[in-house]
Motif scaffolding. Structure first.
Motif, short mmCIF file in Angstrom:
data_model
loop_
_atom_site.label_atom_id
_atom_site.label_comp_id
_atom_site.label_asym_id
_atom_site.label_seq_id
_atom_site.Cartn_x
_atom_site.Cartn_y
_atom_site.Cartn_z
N ALA A 54 12.52 -8.99 2.71
CA ALA A 54 12.74 -8.13 3.88
C ALA A 54 11.57 -8.27 4.84
CB ALA A 54 12.91 -6.67 3.46
N ASP A 55 11.73 -7.74 6.05
CA ASP A 55 10.60 -7.63 6.97
C ASP A 55 9.63 -6.58 6.43
OD1 ASP A 55 11.61 -9.53 8.73
OD2 ASP A 55 12.69 -8.03 9.90
N THR A 56 10.18 -5.45 5.93
CA THR A 56 9.37 -4.36 5.41
C THR A 56 9.90 -3.95 4.04
OG1 THR A 56 8.95 -3.54 7.65
CG2 THR A 56 8.51 -2.01 5.83
N VAL A 57 9.01 -3.93 3.05
CA VAL A 57 9.38 -3.50 1.69
C VAL A 57 8.43 -2.39 1.26
CG1 VAL A 57 9.51 -4.18 -0.74
CG2 VAL A 57 10.27 -5.77 1.02
N THR A 58 9.00 -1.31 0.75
CA THR A 58 8.23 -0.24 0.12
C THR A 58 8.63 -0.21 -1.34
OG1 THR A 58 8.17 1.04 2.16
CG2 THR A 58 7.69 2.23 0.12
N VAL A 59 7.64 -0.31 -2.24
CA VAL A 59 7.92 -0.32 -3.67
C VAL A 59 7.36 0.94 -4.30
CG1 VAL A 59 7.65 -1.56 -5.85
CG2 VAL A 59 7.77 -2.85 -3.70
N GLU A 60 8.27 1.75 -4.84
CA GLU A 60 7.88 2.93 -5.62
C GLU A 60 8.35 2.77 -7.06
OE1 GLU A 60 8.08 6.82 -3.24
OE2 GLU A 60 9.70 5.59 -2.40
N GLY A 61 9.21 1.79 -7.32
CA GLY A 61 9.75 1.53 -8.65
C GLY A 61 9.14 0.28 -9.25
N GLU A 62 9.98 -0.50 -9.96
CA GLU A 62 9.49 -1.66 -10.70
C GLU A 62 10.19 -2.93 -10.24
OE1 GLU A 62 8.95 -2.97 -15.39
OE2 GLU A 62 9.58 -0.93 -14.88
N VAL A 63 9.41 -3.99 -10.08
CA VAL A 63 9.94 -5.31 -9.72
C VAL A 63 9.40 -6.33 -10.71
CG1 VAL A 63 10.06 -7.14 -7.98
CG2 VAL A 63 10.11 -4.74 -7.27
N ASP A 64 10.31 -7.12 -11.27
CA ASP A 64 9.96 -8.25 -12.12
C ASP A 64 10.53 -9.48 -11.44
OD1 ASP A 64 9.49 -10.14 -14.04
OD2 ASP A 64 10.49 -9.07 -15.66
N GLY A 65 9.71 -10.12 -10.61
CA GLY A 65 10.20 -11.26 -9.83
C GLY A 65 9.38 -11.44 -8.56
N ASP A 66 10.04 -11.90 -7.51
CA ASP A 66 9.35 -12.23 -6.27
C ASP A 66 9.66 -11.21 -5.17
OD1 ASP A 66 8.37 -14.52 -7.48
OD2 ASP A 66 10.02 -15.77 -6.76
N ILE A 67 8.61 -10.88 -4.41
CA ILE A 67 8.75 -10.04 -3.22
C ILE A 67 8.22 -10.85 -2.05
CG2 ILE A 67 8.09 -7.92 -2.04
CD1 ILE A 67 7.50 -6.72 -4.81
N GLN A 68 9.01 -10.90 -0.97
CA GLN A 68 8.56 -11.58 0.24
C GLN A 68 8.85 -10.67 1.43
OE1 GLN A 68 9.68 -15.67 0.62
NE2 GLN A 68 9.27 -15.71 2.81
N ALA A 69 7.78 -10.36 2.19
CA ALA A 69 7.94 -9.47 3.34
C ALA A 69 6.76 -9.62 4.29
CB ALA A 69 8.03 -8.02 2.89
N LYS A 70 6.99 -9.25 5.55
CA LYS A 70 5.88 -9.20 6.50
C LYS A 70 4.96 -8.04 6.13
CE LYS A 70 8.20 -9.55 10.55
NZ LYS A 70 8.36 -9.66 12.01
N ASP A 71 5.55 -6.87 5.90
CA ASP A 71 4.79 -5.66 5.58
C ASP A 71 5.25 -5.13 4.23
OD1 ASP A 71 3.43 -5.52 8.16
OD2 ASP A 71 5.38 -4.92 8.97
N ILE A 72 4.29 -4.96 3.31
CA ILE A 72 4.59 -4.45 1.98
C ILE A 72 3.74 -3.22 1.72
CG2 ILE A 72 4.60 -4.93 -0.50
CD1 ILE A 72 4.97 -7.86 0.15
N TYR A 73 4.40 -2.14 1.30
CA TYR A 73 3.73 -0.90 0.95
C TYR A 73 3.97 -0.66 -0.54
CZ TYR A 73 3.77 -0.48 5.98
OH TYR A 73 3.61 -0.74 7.31
N ILE A 74 2.92 -0.73 -1.33
CA ILE A 74 3.03 -0.56 -2.77
C ILE A 74 2.47 0.82 -3.11
CG2 ILE A 74 2.32 -1.44 -5.02
CD1 ILE A 74 2.12 -4.22 -3.67
N LYS A 75 3.35 1.71 -3.54
CA LYS A 75 2.99 3.10 -3.81
C LYS A 75 2.40 3.24 -5.21
CE LYS A 75 4.55 4.43 0.17
NZ LYS A 75 3.70 4.93 1.20
N SER A 76 1.82 4.38 -5.50
CA SER A 76 1.12 4.61 -6.76
C SER A 76 2.03 4.53 -7.98
CB SER A 76 0.42 5.98 -6.73
OG SER A 76 1.38 7.01 -6.60
N THR A 77 3.33 4.72 -7.81
CA THR A 77 4.27 4.68 -8.94
C THR A 77 4.81 3.28 -9.19
OG1 THR A 77 6.06 5.25 -7.41
CG2 THR A 77 5.03 7.07 -8.62
#
Length: 105
Positions: A54-77
């Motif tokens: 995505a252009d913008t990704v916010t992660v509050e959960g779990e990802v097992d794999g690849d993330i590609q984005a212009k802007d990524i916000y990785i939260k404490s959870t």
């Protein structure tokens, strides 16, 4: 209506699925496959095994794999394992990241 059916199906554990939207995905389920949109918000408790793009990704959960984005916000959870490609990244204390980070201009 199709978007609602897609979202309900994507909540099923173990579904192999590709969810694509031109606008926004607010995801709170479990998915094996691909999420692609302009904005993706992975809610607390969500799990994606696969690719998130995505252009913008916010992660509050779990990802097992690849993330590609212009802007990524990785939260404490967040818990991330894999590869992260980004232009701008914001990582909160408490997040768990076991990933290779790649800056993309």
């Amino acid at each position: 209506e199709d978007g609602i059916r897609d979202l309900v199906r994507s909540r099923g554990l173990g579904d192999v699925y590709k969810r694509q939207s031109t606008d926004y995905i607010d995801f709170s389920g479990h998915l094996t496959g691909t999420l692609k949109s302009s904005t993706i918000n992975l809610k607390p408790g969500s799990y994606v095994k696969g690719t998130v793009t995505a252009d913008t990704v916010t992660v509050e959960g779990e990802v097992d794999g690849d993330i590609q984005a212009k802007d990524i916000y990785i939260k404490s959870t967040a818990k991330i394992k894999g590869n992260i490609r980004y232009q701008n990244i914001d990582i909160q204390n408490g997040s768990i990241i076991n990933a290779d980070l790649f800056y993309s201009s």
